[in-house]
Design a protein around this motif. Structure first.
Motif, PDB file in Angstrom:
ATOM      1  N   LEU A  33      17.169  34.118  37.983  1.00  6.40           N
ATOM      2  CA  LEU A  33      16.746  32.743  37.986  1.00  6.40           C
ATOM      3  C   LEU A  33      17.670  31.797  38.441  1.00  6.40           C
ATOM      4  O   LEU A  33      17.332  30.568  38.624  1.00  6.40           O
ATOM      5  N   PHE A  34      18.776  32.138  38.663  1.00  9.38           N
ATOM      6  CA  PHE A  34      19.970  31.130  39.491  1.00  9.38           C
ATOM      7  C   PHE A  34      19.607  30.890  40.656  1.00  9.38           C
ATOM      8  O   PHE A  34      18.991  31.809  41.620  1.00  9.38           O
ATOM      9  N   ASP A  35      19.920  29.760  41.526  1.00  7.65           N
ATOM     10  CA  ASP A  35      19.710  29.280  42.826  1.00  7.65           C
ATOM     11  C   ASP A  35      20.795  30.277  43.566  1.00  7.65           C
ATOM     12  O   ASP A  35      22.042  29.707  43.326  1.00  7.65           O
ATOM     13  N   HIS A  36      20.634  31.273  44.138  1.00  8.20           N
ATOM     14  CA  HIS A  36      21.821  32.054  44.836  1.00  8.20           C
ATOM     15  C   HIS A  36      22.692  31.173  45.896  1.00  8.20           C
ATOM     16  O   HIS A  36      23.529  31.784  46.418  1.00  8.20           O
ATOM     17  N   GLU A  37      21.870  30.202  46.479  1.00 10.63           N
ATOM     18  CA  GLU A  37      22.461  29.405  47.549  1.00 10.63           C
ATOM     19  C   GLU A  37      23.880  28.613  46.767  1.00 10.63           C
ATOM     20  O   GLU A  37      24.584  28.130  47.464  1.00 10.63           O
ATOM     21  N   LYS A  38      23.618  28.088  45.564  1.00 11.48           N
ATOM     22  CA  LYS A  38      24.314  27.334  44.814  1.00 11.48           C
ATOM     23  C   LYS A  38      25.207  28.095  43.859  1.00 11.48           C
ATOM     24  O   LYS A  38      26.408  27.376  43.725  1.00 11.48           O
ATOM     25  N   PHE A  39      25.088  29.104  43.351  1.00 10.76           N
ATOM     26  CA  PHE A  39      25.568  30.049  42.269  1.00 10.76           C
ATOM     27  C   PHE A  39      25.972  31.364  42.760  1.00 10.76           C
ATOM     28  O   PHE A  39      25.294  31.826  43.567  1.00 10.76           O
ATOM     29  N   THR A  40      27.173  31.610  42.530  1.00 11.13           N
ATOM     30  CA  THR A  40      27.468  33.145  42.164  1.00 11.13           C
ATOM     31  C   THR A  40      27.587  33.707  40.958  1.00 11.13           C
ATOM     32  O   THR A  40      28.332  33.157  40.095  1.00 11.13           O
ATOM     33  N   VAL A  41      26.805  34.573  40.665  1.00 12.81           N
ATOM     34  CA  VAL A  41      26.696  35.071  39.220  1.00 12.81           C
ATOM     35  C   VAL A  41      27.421  36.429  38.977  1.00 12.81           C
ATOM     36  O   VAL A  41      27.077  37.368  39.724  1.00 12.81           O
ATOM     37  N   VAL A  42      28.392  36.763  38.350  1.00 12.18           N
ATOM     38  CA  VAL A  42      29.382  37.763  38.329  1.00 12.18           C
ATOM     39  C   VAL A  42      28.902  38.278  36.715  1.00 12.18           C
ATOM     40  O   VAL A  42      29.397  37.518  35.695  1.00 12.18           O
ATOM     41  N   MET A  43      28.501  39.344  36.544  1.00 14.71           N
ATOM     42  CA  MET A  43      28.290  39.970  35.318  1.00 14.71           C
ATOM     43  C   MET A  43      29.050  41.244  35.328  1.00 14.71           C
ATOM     44  O   MET A  43      29.222  42.142  36.351  1.00 14.71           O
ATOM     45  N   TRP A  44      29.635  41.553  34.101  1.00 16.56           N
ATOM     46  CA  TRP A  44      30.360  42.653  33.845  1.00 16.56           C
ATOM     47  C   TRP A  44      30.136  43.698  32.568  1.00 16.56           C
ATOM     48  O   TRP A  44      29.817  42.845  31.698  1.00 16.56           O
ATOM     49  N   ASP A  45      30.557  44.705  32.517  1.00 18.00           N
ATOM     50  CA  ASP A  45      30.767  45.636  31.404  1.00 18.00           C
ATOM     51  C   ASP A  45      32.085  45.515  30.978  1.00 18.00           C
ATOM     52  O   ASP A  45      33.100  46.104  31.610  1.00 18.00           O
ATOM     53  N   PRO A  46      32.603  44.991  29.831  1.00 13.10           N
ATOM     54  CA  PRO A  46      33.669  44.931  29.503  1.00 13.10           C
ATOM     55  C   PRO A  46      34.283  46.371  29.209  1.00 13.10           C
ATOM     56  O   PRO A  46      33.668  47.459  29.044  1.00 13.10           O
ATOM     57  N   PRO A  47      35.471  46.708  29.370  1.00 13.80           N
ATOM     58  CA  PRO A  47      36.013  48.158  29.200  1.00 13.80           C
ATOM     59  C   PRO A  47      35.624  48.683  27.839  1.00 13.80           C
ATOM     60  O   PRO A  47      35.876  48.111  26.930  1.00 13.80           O
ATOM     61  N   GLY A  48      35.131  49.753  27.638  1.00 12.27           N
ATOM     62  CA  GLY A  48      34.417  50.470  26.919  1.00 12.27           C
ATOM     63  C   GLY A  48      33.034  50.348  26.562  1.00 12.27           C
ATOM     64  O   GLY A  48      32.424  50.835  25.651  1.00 12.27           O
ATOM     65  N   PHE A  49      32.394  49.679  27.279  1.00 14.05           N
ATOM     66  CA  PHE A  49      31.098  49.278  27.437  1.00 14.05           C
ATOM     67  C   PHE A  49      30.398  49.680  28.551  1.00 14.05           C
ATOM     68  O   PHE A  49      30.912  49.533  29.752  1.00 14.05           O
ATOM     69  N   GLY A  50      29.208  50.228  28.597  1.00 14.57           N
ATOM     70  CA  GLY A  50      28.238  50.490  29.605  1.00 14.57           C
ATOM     71  C   GLY A  50      29.009  51.286  30.581  1.00 14.57           C
ATOM     72  O   GLY A  50      29.346  52.183  30.314  1.00 14.57           O
ATOM     73  N   LYS A  51      29.080  51.104  31.713  1.00  9.43           N
ATOM     74  CA  LYS A  51      29.511  51.754  32.788  1.00  9.43           C
ATOM     75  C   LYS A  51      31.205  51.686  33.218  1.00  9.43           C
ATOM     76  O   LYS A  51      31.451  52.125  33.823  1.00  9.43           O
ATOM     77  N   SER A  52      31.713  50.815  32.218  1.00  8.63           N
ATOM     78  CA  SER A  52      33.178  50.702  32.190  1.00  8.63           C
ATOM     79  C   SER A  52      33.732  51.484  31.263  1.00  8.63           C
ATOM     80  O   SER A  52      34.763  51.161  30.410  1.00  8.63           O
ATOM     81  N   ARG A  53      33.289  52.693  31.386  1.00 12.78           N
ATOM     82  CA  ARG A  53      34.186  53.983  30.500  1.00 12.78           C
ATOM     83  C   ARG A  53      34.271  55.042  31.392  1.00 12.78           C
ATOM     84  O   ARG A  53      33.476  55.478  32.179  1.00 12.78           O
ATOM     85  N   PRO A  54      35.190  55.872  30.935  1.00  9.47           N
ATOM     86  CA  PRO A  54      36.376  55.426  29.894  1.00  9.47           C
ATOM     87  C   PRO A  54      37.043  54.500  30.258  1.00  9.47           C
ATOM     88  O   PRO A  54      37.131  53.857  31.592  1.00  9.47           O
ATOM     89  N   PRO A  55      37.867  53.909  29.447  1.00 16.85           N
ATOM     90  CA  PRO A  55      38.125  54.230  28.119  1.00 16.85           C
ATOM     91  C   PRO A  55      37.198  53.771  27.145  1.00 16.85           C
ATOM     92  O   PRO A  55      36.254  53.004  27.385  1.00 16.85           O
ATOM     93  N   ASP A  56      36.981  54.422  25.899  1.00 20.84           N
ATOM     94  CA  ASP A  56      36.158  54.108  24.984  1.00 20.84           C
ATOM     95  C   ASP A  56      36.779  52.824  24.420  1.00 20.84           C
ATOM     96  O   ASP A  56      37.696  52.371  24.443  1.00 20.84           O
ATOM     97  N   ARG A  57      35.916  51.940  23.915  1.00 19.41           N
ATOM     98  CA  ARG A  57      36.176  50.653  23.299  1.00 19.41           C
ATOM     99  C   ARG A  57      37.380  50.807  22.193  1.00 19.41           C
ATOM    100  O   ARG A  57      36.989  51.906  21.264  1.00 19.41           O
ATOM    101  N   ASP A  58      38.071  50.110  21.995  1.00 19.12           N
ATOM    102  CA  ASP A  58      39.409  50.195  20.893  1.00 19.12           C
ATOM    103  C   ASP A  58      39.278  48.996  20.058  1.00 19.12           C
ATOM    104  O   ASP A  58      39.878  47.729  20.611  1.00 19.12           O
TER     105      ASP A  58
END
Length: 94
Positions: free
Chosen positions: A45-70
């Motif tokens: 939905l963002f204008d890719h010419e104006k914005f850079t959108v960075v999305m993350w899985d914090p450690p312990g969530f999604g594909k940022s495992r291991p480690p498990d969430r503490d």
């Protein structure tokens, strides 16, 4: 859109980045959320010419495992997430 891993504080963080604009937006998932679940259609939905959108899985969530969430030290995990998010933005902006 392609997800990739970024090394932050000895952790492998799963990231998806779209757009190449000057204004950078970091999307933080909700409780127990992750990129695919929380941000799927949002990034397009963002204008890719104006914005850079960075999305993350914090450690312990999604594909940022291991480690498990503490959660053992109470709300201290918010501070850890903020530190990791700051480091992530420094690494991905290079």
């Amino acid at each position: 859109m392609v997800q990739f891993k970024v090394k932050v504080s000895r952790l492998e963080i799963n990231v998806e980045q779209v757009g190449h604009g000057q204004h950078v937006i970091l999307c933080l998932p909700g409780a127990l959320g992750f990129i695919d679940h929380d941000f799927g259609p949002l990034a397009s939905l963002f204008d890719h010419e104006k914005f850079t959108v960075v999305m993350w899985d914090p450690p312990g969530f999604g594909k940022s495992r291991p480690p498990d969430r503490d959660f053992r030290k109470g709300a201290e995990y918010f501070s850890r997430d903020a530190t990791w998010a700051f480091e992530l933005m420094r690494v991905t902006k290079q």
